[in-house]
Design a protein around this motif. Structure first.
Motif, PDB file in Angstrom:
ATOM      1  N   ILE A   4       0.691  -1.185   0.066  1.00 55.55           N
ATOM      2  CA  ILE A   4      -0.045  -0.081   0.048  1.00 55.55           C
ATOM      3  C   ILE A   4       0.725   1.143  -0.062  1.00 55.55           C
ATOM      4  O   ILE A   4       0.588   2.239  -0.843  1.00 55.55           O
ATOM      5  CB  ILE A   4      -0.997   0.144   1.062  1.00 55.55           C
ATOM      6  CG1 ILE A   4      -1.885  -1.174   1.046  1.00 55.55           C
ATOM      7  CG2 ILE A   4      -1.573   1.328   1.317  1.00 55.55           C
ATOM      8  CD1 ILE A   4      -2.841  -1.167   2.155  1.00 55.55           C
ATOM      9  N   LEU A   5       1.983   1.482   0.898  1.00 56.95           N
ATOM     10  CA  LEU A   5       2.806   2.429   0.768  1.00 56.95           C
ATOM     11  C   LEU A   5       3.452   2.811  -0.541  1.00 56.95           C
ATOM     12  O   LEU A   5       3.747   3.821  -0.969  1.00 56.95           O
ATOM     13  CB  LEU A   5       3.760   2.240   2.077  1.00 56.95           C
ATOM     14  CG  LEU A   5       3.231   2.296   3.538  1.00 56.95           C
ATOM     15  CD1 LEU A   5       4.153   2.097   4.442  1.00 56.95           C
ATOM     16  CD2 LEU A   5       2.589   3.945   3.574  1.00 56.95           C
ATOM     17  N   SER A   6       3.782   1.505  -0.915  1.00 56.81           N
ATOM     18  CA  SER A   6       4.622   1.562  -2.191  1.00 56.81           C
ATOM     19  C   SER A   6       3.935   2.145  -3.386  1.00 56.81           C
ATOM     20  O   SER A   6       4.065   2.968  -4.256  1.00 56.81           O
ATOM     21  CB  SER A   6       5.254   0.227  -2.557  1.00 56.81           C
ATOM     22  OG  SER A   6       6.193  -0.282  -1.663  1.00 56.81           O
ATOM     23  N   ALA A   7       2.662   1.731  -3.359  1.00 58.95           N
ATOM     24  CA  ALA A   7       1.754   1.994  -4.541  1.00 58.95           C
ATOM     25  C   ALA A   7       1.311   3.673  -4.059  1.00 58.95           C
ATOM     26  O   ALA A   7       1.198   4.376  -5.159  1.00 58.95           O
ATOM     27  CB  ALA A   7       0.287   1.409  -4.389  1.00 58.95           C
ATOM     28  N   ILE A   8       1.076   4.034  -2.941  1.00 63.29           N
ATOM     29  CA  ILE A   8       0.794   5.213  -2.711  1.00 63.29           C
ATOM     30  C   ILE A   8       2.139   6.240  -3.061  1.00 63.29           C
ATOM     31  O   ILE A   8       1.777   7.322  -3.909  1.00 63.29           O
ATOM     32  CB  ILE A   8       0.507   5.703  -1.278  1.00 63.29           C
ATOM     33  CG1 ILE A   8      -0.894   5.118  -0.810  1.00 63.29           C
ATOM     34  CG2 ILE A   8       0.700   7.569  -0.926  1.00 63.29           C
ATOM     35  CD1 ILE A   8      -1.290   5.122   0.752  1.00 63.29           C
ATOM     36  N   ILE A 264      -1.440  -2.814  -9.100  1.00 60.06           N
ATOM     37  CA  ILE A 264      -0.436  -2.067  -9.112  1.00 60.06           C
ATOM     38  C   ILE A 264       0.260  -2.125  -7.648  1.00 60.06           C
ATOM     39  O   ILE A 264       1.500  -1.916  -7.259  1.00 60.06           O
ATOM     40  CB  ILE A 264      -0.937  -0.578  -9.234  1.00 60.06           C
ATOM     41  CG1 ILE A 264      -1.313  -0.362 -10.754  1.00 60.06           C
ATOM     42  CG2 ILE A 264       0.078   0.327  -9.021  1.00 60.06           C
ATOM     43  CD1 ILE A 264      -1.895   0.899 -11.077  1.00 60.06           C
ATOM     44  N   ALA A 265      -0.654  -2.036  -6.667  1.00 58.52           N
ATOM     45  CA  ALA A 265      -0.219  -2.343  -5.125  1.00 58.52           C
ATOM     46  C   ALA A 265       0.874  -3.400  -5.087  1.00 58.52           C
ATOM     47  O   ALA A 265       1.631  -3.479  -4.268  1.00 58.52           O
ATOM     48  CB  ALA A 265      -1.371  -2.108  -4.079  1.00 58.52           C
ATOM     49  N   LEU A 285       8.040   2.153 -15.730  1.00 61.31           N
ATOM     50  CA  LEU A 285       7.323   1.454 -16.693  1.00 61.31           C
ATOM     51  C   LEU A 285       5.813   2.068 -16.579  1.00 61.31           C
ATOM     52  O   LEU A 285       5.045   2.212 -17.500  1.00 61.31           O
ATOM     53  CB  LEU A 285       7.162   0.075 -16.311  1.00 61.31           C
ATOM     54  CG  LEU A 285       6.257  -0.846 -17.122  1.00 61.31           C
ATOM     55  CD1 LEU A 285       6.601  -1.083 -18.398  1.00 61.31           C
ATOM     56  CD2 LEU A 285       6.448  -2.330 -16.273  1.00 61.31           C
ATOM     57  N   LEU A 286       5.340   2.318 -15.272  1.00 55.10           N
ATOM     58  CA  LEU A 286       4.288   2.661 -15.114  1.00 55.10           C
ATOM     59  C   LEU A 286       3.944   3.982 -15.591  1.00 55.10           C
ATOM     60  O   LEU A 286       2.821   4.326 -16.019  1.00 55.10           O
ATOM     61  CB  LEU A 286       3.768   2.716 -13.508  1.00 55.10           C
ATOM     62  CG  LEU A 286       2.424   2.467 -13.061  1.00 55.10           C
ATOM     63  CD1 LEU A 286       1.764   1.167 -13.536  1.00 55.10           C
ATOM     64  CD2 LEU A 286       2.291   2.520 -11.540  1.00 55.10           C
ATOM     65  N   ASP A 346      -8.866  -7.611 -10.513  1.00 61.00           N
ATOM     66  CA  ASP A 346      -8.069  -7.532  -9.276  1.00 61.00           C
ATOM     67  C   ASP A 346      -8.674  -8.515  -8.314  1.00 61.00           C
ATOM     68  O   ASP A 346      -7.875  -9.067  -7.699  1.00 61.00           O
ATOM     69  CB  ASP A 346      -7.956  -6.177  -8.928  1.00 61.00           C
ATOM     70  CG  ASP A 346      -6.722  -5.380  -9.607  1.00 61.00           C
ATOM     71  OD1 ASP A 346      -6.246  -5.949 -10.502  1.00 61.00           O
ATOM     72  OD2 ASP A 346      -6.535  -4.204  -9.371  1.00 61.00           O
ATOM     73  N   ILE A 347      -9.909  -8.475  -8.126  1.00 67.10           N
ATOM     74  CA  ILE A 347     -10.787  -9.058  -7.230  1.00 67.10           C
ATOM     75  C   ILE A 347     -10.493 -10.752  -7.587  1.00 67.10           C
ATOM     76  O   ILE A 347     -10.040 -11.431  -6.464  1.00 67.10           O
ATOM     77  CB  ILE A 347     -12.240  -8.625  -7.166  1.00 67.10           C
ATOM     78  CG1 ILE A 347     -12.258  -6.956  -6.422  1.00 67.10           C
ATOM     79  CG2 ILE A 347     -12.814  -9.833  -6.247  1.00 67.10           C
ATOM     80  CD1 ILE A 347     -13.333  -6.510  -6.563  1.00 67.10           C
TER      81      ILE A 347
END
Length: 355
Positions: A4-8, A264-265, A285-286, A346-347
């Protein structure tokens, strides 16, 4: 938590870079900027500096720069018209809109250059395994051998060796290896392997039946060579991203490969655990993906706005409000559909476990 932190961090940086492009070019053409927001929805934090309110909003999957004259409910004064986005020449509006995705592409280019300067891990040509009954095994090549040349061309990295074998197109190969202190030469005929490429298409390639060992080295490059390699990598990723979109439309790539925030997360967390270089490469890349996707000619996205302004530039009149409204409704429906698909995938992939 790391995911979560990395995605943020990743999304925050990329959104900031994107909106910064719009902001800088708006200022360059003397367009007033009322708001600069990271995220959408309710304001979490905000600070007014000059005419602009800088915000962090609740939903971090995007951002916006609100310029003078956008969505104005009342008549603008003459002073406001002079600083209004809508009153600027179409070429200036095109530059302001294109700056967002362009900054994402430039940022990715810069990051790839930095990655090559910091150092990238590369597999050596040491063989970890020789597949039984394949060309290399029949020729007498063994695990632990180090391939030093293919058809007279020196190789020190596994990628170089694989490229030389692929370039042979199935013709006879002369492979030189080092075994302890001894140097040996083998002549062998590769066999053809049929497999799937990144897009799920059937491809054939020559192989000799060897697997790389776990031995790697860090390759670092000076600014000049890093510039060349980083530029090539950025361009390759842009081409691959564009080709992926084409393949999705052609249904060569299944729709269940499309990912959303959870994907992504997950990937951001994995790359953060792998190290700083992997994390930087993932962010680049993103950033390319964000830049290319925003240039698609879909209303609501930057590419859709560019189509409107190009129309105005060519035909000397703006797109009619009604046509623009219909186009934006279609664009919104497409975007919502894509987001629903990404969330569903994702789900299914990470929560239900069907992917």
């Amino acid at each position: 938590m790391l995911s979560i932190l990395s995605a943020i961090v990743v999304l925050g940086i990329l959104i900031f870079v994107h909106e910064l492009g719009h902001f800088i070019f708006a200022k360059l053409f003397r367009v007033g900027v009322e708001k600069f927001s990271l995220g959408f929805g309710p304001k979490l934090l905000g600070k007014q500096i000059g005419e602009t309110e800088y915000l962090i909003s609740a939903f971090p999957l995007g951002g916006y720069v609100k310029m003078v004259g956008e969505g104005a409910d009342s008549e603008l004064s003459e002073e406001e018209k002079a600083r209004s986005f809508a009153e600027k020449h179409p070429l200036q509006r095109i530059a302001i809109v294109a700056a967002g995705p362009s900054f994402n592409l430039l940022f990715a280019w810069f990051v790839f250059i930095v990655v090559f300067m910091v150092g990238v891990p590369s597999a050596t040509t040491k063989i970890g395994e020789v597949v039984k009954d394949k060309p290399a095994a029949r020729a007498g090549i063994a695990a632990g051998d180090v391939i030093t040349s293919v058809n007279g061309k020196n190789v020190t990295r596994w990628e170089e060796m694989a490229a030389q074998i692929a370039a042979s197109k199935g013709a006879s190969l002369v492979i030189e290896i080092k075994r302890g202190d001894a140097v040996k030469t083998f002549r062998l005929m590769p066999e053809t392997r049929t497999g799937k490429n990144l897009f799920g298409e059937t491809v054939t390639s020559p192989v000799i039946g060897v697997v790389a060992s776990s031995e790697t080295v860090i390759d670092r490059f000076g600014p000049g060579e890093a510039f060349v390699k980083g530029s090539a990598q950025a361009w390759n990723v842009v081409k691959l991203t564009a080709l992926s979109l084409v393949k999705i439309v052609e249904r060569a790539v299944p729709l269940d490969t499309i990912g959303g925030p959870i994907m992504i997360a997950k990937m951001a967390g994995q790359q953060a655990e792998a190290g700083g270089v992997s994390f930087l490469a993932f962010m680049a890349l993103l950033s390319v993906n964000l830049g290319v996707l925003n240039l698609l000619p879909i209303p609501i996205l930057d590419g859709g706005h560019l189509v409107f302004y190009l129309w105005e530039l060519v035909f000397r009149r703006p797109v009619s409000p009604r046509a623009r409204e219909i186009a934006q409704q279609i664009g919104l429906a497409l975007l919502i559909g894509l987001m629903v698909l990404a969330f569903y995938n994702d789900i299914a992939r990470y929560i239900v476990g069907q992917g």
